[in-house]
Design a protein around this motif. Structure first.
Motif, PDB file in Angstrom:
ATOM      1  N   GLN A  36       0.799  -1.055   0.108  1.00 27.40           N
ATOM      2  CA  GLN A  36      -0.006  -0.119   0.127  1.00 27.40           C
ATOM      3  C   GLN A  36       0.850   1.139   0.069  1.00 27.40           C
ATOM      4  OE1 GLN A  36      -3.671  -0.302   0.061  1.00 27.40           O
ATOM      5  NE2 GLN A  36      -3.001  -2.115  -0.440  1.00 27.40           N
ATOM      6  N   GLY A  37       0.438   2.346  -0.367  1.00 25.25           N
ATOM      7  CA  GLY A  37       1.033   3.590  -0.274  1.00 25.25           C
ATOM      8  C   GLY A  37       1.739   3.958  -1.448  1.00 25.25           C
ATOM      9  N   GLN A  39       4.588   6.357  -1.065  1.00 28.76           N
ATOM     10  CA  GLN A  39       5.830   7.673  -0.487  1.00 28.76           C
ATOM     11  C   GLN A  39       6.937   6.458  -0.055  1.00 28.76           C
ATOM     12  OE1 GLN A  39       5.127  11.074  -0.773  1.00 28.76           O
ATOM     13  NE2 GLN A  39       3.358   9.982  -1.856  1.00 28.76           N
ATOM     14  N   TRP A  44       4.096   1.276   5.375  1.00 28.85           N
ATOM     15  CA  TRP A  44       4.266   0.408   4.359  1.00 28.85           C
ATOM     16  C   TRP A  44       5.800   0.386   3.883  1.00 28.85           C
ATOM     17  CZ3 TRP A  44       1.590  -3.745   2.868  1.00 28.85           C
ATOM     18  CH2 TRP A  44       0.411  -3.893   3.412  1.00 28.85           C
ATOM     19  N   ASN A  66       0.420   2.661  -6.405  1.00 29.20           N
ATOM     20  CA  ASN A  66       1.724   2.837  -5.696  1.00 29.20           C
ATOM     21  C   ASN A  66       2.701   3.783  -6.184  1.00 29.20           C
ATOM     22  OD1 ASN A  66       1.656  -0.780  -5.593  1.00 29.20           O
ATOM     23  ND2 ASN A  66       1.515   0.525  -4.000  1.00 29.20           N
TER      24      ASN A  66
END
Length: 363
Positions: A36-37, A39, A44, A66
């Motif tokens: 997930q995410g 950054q 995550w 992503n």
């Protein structure tokens, strides 16, 4: 002479920690997960970094959500790669086929390319190879070392809801599919990016989408769908093969089960390895797709996938996203290996294939 031998022994001892030592670490190389995410920080990102460092995963998979920007992607990939041994680089993978199936798009600063169908219709194979080499070099510059393609499904069913609909097949002619599939592989190989032929034994004739449920190809599948796999394997252009969640009655009856190709030892160890002579890495299609989750429990799917001959177990990690997923898989694998020595040998063989493939990735 004694000094040379001593130096060799010391070097070997220093080199050992770069490779997996325990069966659990070896099994970790078989696991590839989504995350997930978008950054290069946060729970995550840091969690994936820890899993990679601890040897609990051998690879990660990017989905479109992503990707925040190409700069962020490059930072994330470099950070993750920095914590693993050079001999066992993290497989950082993406589906960047072209056309509708692209995770990196113009909107985030990455130039898109045409679909497989449009490429085959608009340029010759030599020009296509140049196109795919350029794509591979741009992916490598961001830290990717795996592009899950080419699609070498033959466009048997022009009403196919997941292949033909999105122009993912190069052609209805298996020889054309072979030529352009070769261009895709050669181009990426020149750029230092691994590829995976997909979706064995052929998704082009299906009338259903295996993302949603069973795709039964018993009546629609044609022998010509083997041709691109067979020819590219014989040309040494099959670095990996991705097996689809495609049900064929003959596979199931031969193994006395109801499994699709991705869980079938008849399909993988029988047809793909013994029949077509493929000795490389086999990767499952996403084991969280409906064709699997609607019919089999987690434990059954994981163990059946290994027994069938998959070397890399791919989980998009989208159903119930969790950083605990690799431990859950590992616990199953090691428990079964302790119970069954033959299963432990399967892990060892998969690890050897993965190490061999990763050894081709220059760091």
């Amino acid at each position: 002479m004694r000094l040379f031998i001593l130096a060799a022994v010391v070097f070997a001892q220093l080199s050992l920690p770069t490779m997996a030592q325990s069966l659990r670490e070896k099994a970790g190389q078989m696991i590839m997960i989504g995350f997930q995410g978008d950054q290069a920080s946060g729970q995550w990102h840091n969690g994936v970094k820890a899993l990679a460092k601890e040897g609990k995963i051998g690879g990660v998979l990017y989905l479109k959500y992503n990707v925040a920007s190409v700069d962020m992607v490059k930072r994330k990939n470099a950070d993750w790669q920095s914590v693993v041994p050079s001999a066992l680089p993290l497989l950082i993978s993406i589906d960047q086929e072209g056309g509708k199936v692209e995770r990196l798009t113009n909107s985030v600063g990455f130039a898109e390319i045409a679909s497989a169908a449009d490429v085959a219709n608009s340029m010759n194979a030599r020009s296509a190879q140049t196109l795919y080499e350029n794509l591979g070099r741009r992916l490598a510059a961001l830290g990717f070392n795996v592009n899950f393609g080419p699609v070498v499904d033959v466009n048997v069913n022009r009403n196919n809801p997941i292949i033909a609909k999105y122009g993912r097949s190069f052609s209805a002619n298996p020889d054309v599919v072979t030529d352009y599939g070769a261009a895709f592989v050669k181009g990426h190989k020149a750029a230092g990016v691994l590829t995976a032929l997909k979706h064995f034994p052929g998704h082009g004739s299906s009338q259903a989408d295996s993302h949603l449920g069973f795709a039964d190809i018993t009546d629609s599948w044609r022998d010509t769908e083997y041709v691109p796999f067979q020819k590219l394997i014989s040309q040494n252009l099959a670095q990996m093969v991705m097996v689809g969640h495609l049900y064929h009655k003959s596979f199931a009856e031969a193994a006395s089960n109801d499994y699709p190709a991705s869980l079938s030892p008849v399909a993988i160890n029988g047809v793909l390895r013994q029949g077509l002579g493929f000795n490389g890495v086999v990767v499952s299609d996403d084991l969280e797709m409906g064709a699997i989750t609607k019919h089999y429990g987690f434990k059954e799917a994981v163990l059946a996938a290994v027994r069938a001959g998959n070397d890399i177990l791919l989980f998009s990690n989208t159903r119930e996203p969790s950083l605990e997923l690799p431990d859950k898989i590992l616990n199953l694998l090691i428990s079964e290996a302790e119970r069954d020595p033959a299963f432990a040998q399967m892990i060892e063989r998969s690890y050897a294939r993965i190490v061999g493939m990763k050894g081709t990735l220059a760091r």
